[in-house]
Design an enzyme around this catalytic site. Structure first.
Site, short mmCIF file in Angstrom:
data_model
loop_
_atom_site.label_atom_id
_atom_site.label_comp_id
_atom_site.label_asym_id
_atom_site.label_seq_id
_atom_site.Cartn_x
_atom_site.Cartn_y
_atom_site.Cartn_z
N ASP A 65 38.85 58.24 36.52
CA ASP A 65 39.92 59.74 37.22
C ASP A 65 40.04 59.23 39.12
OD1 ASP A 65 41.26 60.26 34.47
OD2 ASP A 65 40.86 62.30 35.04
N TYR A 67 40.35 62.70 41.99
CA TYR A 67 39.33 64.01 42.18
C TYR A 67 40.42 65.02 41.87
CZ TYR A 67 35.60 61.32 44.47
OH TYR A 67 34.15 60.47 44.45
N HIS A 187 26.55 55.25 36.64
CA HIS A 187 27.38 55.27 37.23
C HIS A 187 26.32 56.26 38.66
CE1 HIS A 187 30.84 58.23 38.02
NE2 HIS A 187 31.54 56.92 37.71
#
Length: 223
Positions: A65, A67, A187
């Site tokens: 996504d 920010y 991640h």
């Protein structure tokens, strides 16, 4: 419908724009930007494709996504506008970059200089409502960006795909591993990085090694 993207992407974009899912998606986006504050700014929704020409594309980094804080998102995954504080994931990216290449931690979190060298910084969802993570997921963006990945896999060779975290690794099925190079790790978010799944992956130097092996100019990650 006309969108402002680099002409190298026109053929693909024009094909997708006529599909029912994209028309529905764009109606949703138009309404969201009218009724709510959303990010990135509307003229930056497709910034990843403006800064990285398809012919010059060498590396793909997949985010999830944009920010959702005020003034952060600039249309490139993991990137923020100049003068903005670095979000936690970006800080960990820069820490790994520093450790991998032995250079100084970058001052700006704006990654346009990566994109202009051929790094497609692609979020799976290209828009978000302010302060509501995931608010524009499952509206059609994922269909669009999956097709971007498939198109790159089909039309290019020797692209280095950096799959960071479980979400990005789900895109593995869209990539022809016989034609391309795939590097996987945890991640860069603190939750993953602090458990030992991010630091030490050396993806920046490994990417440049792979590019040099096929006669391509390496990325200047600190430029």
């Amino acid at each position: 419908m006309k969108l402002d993207v680099d002409q190298s992407w026109f053929d693909f974009f024009n094909e997708e724009l006529e599909k029912a899912y994209f028309k529905s998606l764009w109606d949703f986006v138009e309404n969201e930007y009218t009724m709510h504050r959303c990010f990135p700014s509307k003229h930056n929704i497709f910034a990843a494709f403006n800064h990285c020409e398809l012919e010059n594309l060498k590396v793909v980094i997949i985010g999830q996504d944009p920010y959702h804080g005020d003034g952060q998102a600039n249309g490139l995954s993991f990137s923020v506008n100049d003068e903005m504080a670095h979000p936690p994931s970006l800080r960990n990216i820069f820490k790994e970059l520093e450790a991998d290449l032995g250079n100084q931690y970058p001052e700006s979190g704006n990654l346009e200089h990566w994109a202009k060298q051929g790094v497609l910084l692609l979020n799976a969802t290209l828009t978000v409502r302010e302060h509501i993570a995931g608010s524009h997921q499952k509206k059609g963006w994922e269909i669009f960006t999956d097709r971007i990945i498939q198109n790159i896999s089909k039309s290019k060779t020797d692209v280095v795909f950096l799959l960071w975290g479980g979400f990005a690794k789900k895109k593995l099925k869209l990539i022809d591993a016989n034609k391309h190079h795939i590097l996987k790790s945890g991640h860069p978010s603190p939750l993953s990085a602090n458990r030992g799944y991010w630091f030490g992956n050396r993806h920046f130097s490994k990417t440049n090694y792979l590019l040099e092996q096929v006669g391509l100019t390496p990325i200047d990650w600190l430029k």
